[in-house]
Motif scaffolding. Structure first.
Motif, short mmCIF file in Angstrom:
data_model
loop_
_atom_site.label_atom_id
_atom_site.label_comp_id
_atom_site.label_asym_id
_atom_site.label_seq_id
_atom_site.Cartn_x
_atom_site.Cartn_y
_atom_site.Cartn_z
N SER A 1 -2.31 9.52 1.69
CA SER A 1 -1.26 9.56 2.57
C SER A 1 -1.03 10.89 3.23
O SER A 1 -0.90 11.28 4.35
CB SER A 1 -0.03 9.07 2.18
OG SER A 1 -0.29 7.53 1.90
N GLU B 1 2.08 4.10 6.18
CA GLU B 1 2.37 3.63 4.89
C GLU B 1 3.76 3.16 5.04
O GLU B 1 4.75 4.03 5.45
CB GLU B 1 2.12 4.59 3.78
CG GLU B 1 2.36 4.13 2.48
CD GLU B 1 2.03 5.17 1.44
OE1 GLU B 1 1.96 6.23 1.59
OE2 GLU B 1 1.73 4.63 0.12
N ASP C 1 -2.74 3.25 7.14
CA ASP C 1 -2.33 3.62 5.86
C ASP C 1 -1.97 2.49 5.07
O ASP C 1 -0.71 2.01 5.21
CB ASP C 1 -1.28 4.69 5.75
CG ASP C 1 -1.17 5.58 4.42
OD1 ASP C 1 -1.57 4.75 3.55
OD2 ASP C 1 -0.64 6.50 4.22
N GLU C 2 -2.54 1.92 4.00
CA GLU C 2 -2.26 0.69 3.46
C GLU C 2 -1.74 -0.34 4.10
O GLU C 2 -0.67 -0.92 3.94
CB GLU C 2 -1.24 1.32 2.07
CG GLU C 2 -1.76 2.39 1.46
CD GLU C 2 -1.94 2.18 0.09
OE1 GLU C 2 -2.08 1.05 -0.32
OE2 GLU C 2 -2.06 3.31 -0.78
MG LIG Z 1 -0.23 6.41 0.36
#
Ligand SMILES: [Mg+2]
Ligand SMILES: Nc1ncnc2c1ncn2[C@@H]1O[C@H](COP(=O)(O)OP(=O)(O)O)[C@@H](O)[C@H]1O
Lengths: 235, 280
Positions: free
Chosen positions: A42, A84, A160-161
């Motif tokens: 991240s 994220e 991000d994720e």
């Molecule tokens: Mg992360």
């Protein structure tokens, strides 16, 4: 080459997290960035977004250096972010969230076109335009987050994720969307803890450990790599 | 009667609180200096009326401009210096600067204009239901300003950008919202609202260097009670506090009138740590 990180060092104030990371992403690729929790994935994304400064190194997007650009200018180059934790504006409606995704687009007609495109990908958003984002389920929120990121019609999308905390069915849907976006001409940097799934759809991958790249290569090769198998695929 | 005068002083609290609230929820700065912009705007209005002989609405606009320019400048040239790329870290320094500015400007006002109260000439005669038109105007103007601010924040593109920034500064930036611009707008708005409140009440209570102290402190209470980021919460709490004070002063004791707000603040926070309407 569309995106290139050249030996970047970055982190939070005095705390250095990302150490000498070099990466490159070609046009129309899906590149997976994998690594354990806390590895610095991240942080790399936030640095490309302009939310964190680089202490050294450079970030090049379509031939232009962007590492010193203020965060609010990055999106104008064609970079967009699915952050994220989604970071939706939960007290705003679906429509307002999407409009904010196209904040930098001054041509109202193009905003409409982009919105139609997003509604085509996620019909649920069209049906729920007036609903507050915060009242959505996790899966719906993730669709909205992706939709918001697409509203600027990005060339390069960092995710991000995107599958974190979602049910298996929705996770499959998210990965399907990533593939669809690639076919629509969006270049993608995919950060995932779901290493197997992300390497399965990616063209290439990078493995990050303690803020440094330890391995990189074709996704199919990484899936066969003994170290990757042991550390990330539970084999 | 208590209801009327309560609503009027409550309008003043609400206006100052609205500006403070917007600034606070977006920049994390409890901008104490608003209390001194209030004072300086009142003097600006006073001199515009007494020296230049302008009509009251012009003095009101002037006061708003003075407040807006002062607040804008303090943000642009001072607060912004401590806001580095990791924005929230500087909040403590900015709080100290805000308090320092408040005392600095208050002291300057005292030095320049002396502590002697100046009588702001009445601009309108007549009354309705025992309330002078000038009092009623304070309330009406406050309602109009609240509606304008509400429409601006909810319906316009810059307004939506401001709301987005109040929820998540970093994400707002990623979407292309320039936080410097947002800060400039919210500070100017806050200053204009303080200035408006000050000029509106000046014909009722006269103009003096410490006139901003109580409205500032009461407005801080209103922001905390009304909940950060809530426009309607601020209006309701501001008016409610004014009315409660007015009734309290009549039926309990006027000696405790100004302590009342702070008593309510502590009590409310004990029961509801996020304030009455708090969401953020
Ligand atoms: Mg992360
Ligand atoms: N705001 C922050 N301030 C200081 N350190 C942070 C901050 N955010 C994350 N970190 C640290 O940076 C490291 C990498 O975090 P992160 O990039 O979020 O990892 P990943 O995304 O790979 O899980 C972790 O050790 C984490 O504790």
């Amino acid at each position: 080459m569309m995106v290139e990180l050249k030996s970047i060092n970055a982190g939070y104030g005095q705390i250095q997290i990302v150490r000498d990371v070099s990466m490159s992403i070609d046009k129309d690729e899906i590149v997976a960035l994998v690594g354990a929790n806390g590895a610095g994935k991240s942080t790399i994304i936030k640095t490309i977004s302009g939310l964190l400064p680089v202490s050294s190194g450079s970030i090049i997007f379509e031939g232009k250096r962007i590492e010193n650009m203020p965060a609010h200018k990055i999106i104008t180059t064609g970079i967009s972010l699915v952050p994220e934790g989604r970071r939706l504006f939960s007290y705003m409606t679906v429509q307002e969230n999407l409009e904010l995704g196209a904040y930098v687009e001054t041509n109202q007609k193009r905003v409409q076109e982009n919105m139609e495109w997003v509604f085509g990908l996620f019909p649920i958003l069209d049906e729920r335009r007036a609903q507050l984002a915060g009242t959505f389920s996790g899966g719906e929120q993730q669709m909205l987050t992706i939709g918001r990121a697409l509203m600027s019609k990005p060339k390069f999308l960092m995710m991000d994720e995107p599958s974190l905390g979602l049910s298996p069915v929705i996770v499959d849907e998210v990965f399907k969307i990533v593939k669809v976006l690639q076919n629509e001409g969006v270049t993608i940097l995919l950060v995932e803890q779901n290493v197997r799934k992300s390497l399965e759809i990616a063209n290439r991958g990078y493995v990050l450990e303690h803020g440094g790249i330890v391995l990189s290569g074709e996704a199919t090769e990484l899936l066969e790599d003994e170290n990757v198998k042991k550390a990330y695929l539970g084999m | 009667m208590q209801l009327g005068s309560g609503l009027i002083i409550g309008s003043v609290y609400a206006l100052v609180a609205l500006g403070l609230n917007i600034i606070w929820s977006i920049t994390d700065i409890p901008d104490f200096a608003q209390g001194s912009f209030y004072v300086i705007a009142a003097y600006a209005g006073y001199f515009a009326v007494t020296l230049a002989g302008v009509p009251f609405p012009v003095a009101l606009l002037l006061g708003m401009c003075v407040g807006a320019i002062m607040a804008f400048s303090c943000e642009r040239f001072l607060y912004r210096r401590w806001r580095e790329r990791t924005f929230r870290a500087a909040a403590r320094v900015q709080l100290l600067v805000a308090i320092a500015l408040f005392f600095l400007f208050a002291n300057a006002a005292n030095a320049i204009w002396t502590s002697k109260a100046k009588i702001f000439p009445a601009y309108m005669k007549g009354s309705l239901l025992g309330l002078s038109y000038m009092r009623i105007n304070v309330f009406l103007a406050a309602i109009v300003l609240f509606i304008l601010v509400y429409l601006f924040i909810m319906k316009t593109k810059p307004g939506k950008a401001i709301r987005a920034a109040s929820m998540d500064v970093g994400m707002a930036q990623v979407l292309g919202i320039n936080i410097d611009t947002v800060n400039s707008i919210v500070f100017a708005m806050g200053g204009a609202l303080s200035g408006a409140a000050a000029v509106l009440v000046s014909p009722l209570y006269s103009v003096f260097p410490t006139m901003g102290d109580l409205p500032l402190l009461k407005a801080l209470v209103v922001v905390i009670l009304g909940g950060f980021g809530s426009v309607s919460g601020v209006l309701i709490c501001g008016l409610g506090l004014g009315v409660a004070e007015a009734f309290g002063a009549t039926y309990i004791s006027s000696a405790y009138q100004h302590g009342f707000a702070f008593f309510v603040l502590i009590l409310t926070l004990l029961l509801r740590p996020k304030g009455l309407f708090g969401r953020v």
